[in-house]
Design an enzyme around this catalytic site. Structure first.
Site, short mmCIF file in Angstrom:
data_model
loop_
_atom_site.label_atom_id
_atom_site.label_comp_id
_atom_site.label_asym_id
_atom_site.label_seq_id
_atom_site.Cartn_x
_atom_site.Cartn_y
_atom_site.Cartn_z
N ASN A 62 0.83 -1.21 0.00
CA ASN A 62 0.00 0.00 0.00
C ASN A 62 0.87 1.26 0.00
O ASN A 62 1.90 1.32 0.67
CB ASN A 62 -1.03 0.00 1.14
CG ASN A 62 -0.45 -0.30 2.51
OD1 ASN A 62 0.49 -1.06 2.64
ND2 ASN A 62 -1.03 0.30 3.53
N GLU A 75 -2.96 -4.56 -3.27
CA GLU A 75 -3.42 -5.49 -4.31
C GLU A 75 -3.43 -4.82 -5.68
O GLU A 75 -3.04 -5.41 -6.68
CB GLU A 75 -4.84 -5.99 -4.00
CG GLU A 75 -4.95 -6.83 -2.74
CD GLU A 75 -5.20 -6.01 -1.47
OE1 GLU A 75 -4.74 -4.85 -1.39
OE2 GLU A 75 -5.84 -6.55 -0.55
N CYS A 112 -10.21 -5.26 -0.24
CA CYS A 112 -11.36 -4.34 -0.21
C CYS A 112 -12.16 -4.45 -1.51
O CYS A 112 -11.71 -5.05 -2.50
CB CYS A 112 -10.89 -2.91 0.02
SG CYS A 112 -10.22 -2.13 -1.47
N CYS A 115 -10.45 -3.27 -4.76
CA CYS A 115 -9.43 -4.21 -5.25
C CYS A 115 -10.08 -5.44 -5.87
O CYS A 115 -9.60 -5.97 -6.88
CB CYS A 115 -8.48 -4.60 -4.13
SG CYS A 115 -7.38 -3.25 -3.68
N1 THU Z 1 -5.30 -1.53 2.31
C1 THU Z 1 -4.76 -2.34 1.36
O1 THU Z 1 -3.60 -2.15 0.95
N2 THU Z 1 -5.51 -3.36 0.88
C2 THU Z 1 -6.82 -3.61 1.23
O2 THU Z 1 -7.45 -4.48 0.67
C3 THU Z 1 -7.43 -2.81 2.28
C4 THU Z 1 -6.62 -1.71 2.87
C5 THU Z 1 -4.51 -0.40 2.81
C6 THU Z 1 -5.04 0.96 2.45
C7 THU Z 1 -4.48 1.82 3.54
O3 THU Z 1 -3.18 2.24 3.15
C8 THU Z 1 -4.35 0.88 4.73
O4 THU Z 1 -4.45 -0.45 4.21
C9 THU Z 1 -5.43 1.09 5.78
O5 THU Z 1 -6.70 1.02 5.23
#
Ligand code: THU
Length: 162
Positions: A62, A75, A112, A115
């Site tokens: 992320n 993702e 999420c 994604c």
């Molecule tokens: N995040 C992801 O990288 N993938 C997900 O499927 C859900 C959330 C990240 C986004 C943000 O940087 C952190 O997790 C907190 O939500």
């Protein structure tokens, strides 16, 4: 009226040692990738590793931004990087893991909705399932056979390609 049910089946493992070696390796890559996340705001580090049909592995993590919506989940960073560098090559499996600086992540972290939408586009296009492997820092591991099973009744309109 008819009530219909969409079944959802997945595998649950107690530890990485129970996984097939290539799945275990991919999960390790996701855990390694999360170390490079840029997450100064949430302190929540997510890593994703993608195995392609040509054997290559692409990872992502992320990337946050002080203008919050401008950041991107691990993702999508991983899948767009894989697709951008390997057009037309099938995406086989994605492993996802997460670590928080604030609390232990003991449950698998599922992608999420945005994604899932991004990933199902590639699954539909390649006409081959994308497997998903999920684990937190520790705890049980889930293996899911397709993105579609995580997203029943998803939007599809083939007419848009015409
Ligand atoms: N995040 C992801 O990288 N993938 C997900 O499927 C859900 C959330 C990240 C986004 C943000 O940087 C952190 O997790 C907190 O939500």
């Amino acid at each position: 009226m008819e009530t219909k049910t969409i079944p959802f089946t997945y595998e649950e493992y107690d530890s990485p040692e129970e996984l097939q070696p290539h799945d275990r390796d991919l999960l390790s890559c996701a855990k390694e990738a999360l170390k490079n996340a840029y997450a100064p705001y949430s302190r929540y580090h997510v890593g994703a590793a993608i195995l392609l049909g040509n054997g290559k592995i692409f990872t992502g993590n992320n990337q946050e931004n002080m203008a919050f919506p401008s950041g991107l989940c691990a993702e999508r960073v991983a899948i767009y990087s894989a697709a951008a560098n390997n057009p037309g090559v099938a995406i086989k499996t994605i492993a996802i893991s997460a670590h928080s600086d604030k609390f232990p992540v003991t449950e698998p972290v599922a992608p999420c909705g945005s994604c899932r939408q991004a990933m199902i586009e590639y699954e539909m296009f390649q006409k081959q399932n994308i497997r998903i492997i999920l684990q937190g820092d520790t705890g049980k591991i889930l293996v899911i056979g397709s993105i579609e099973s995580l997203m029943p009744l998803s939007f599809r309109e083939n007419g848009l390609k015409k």
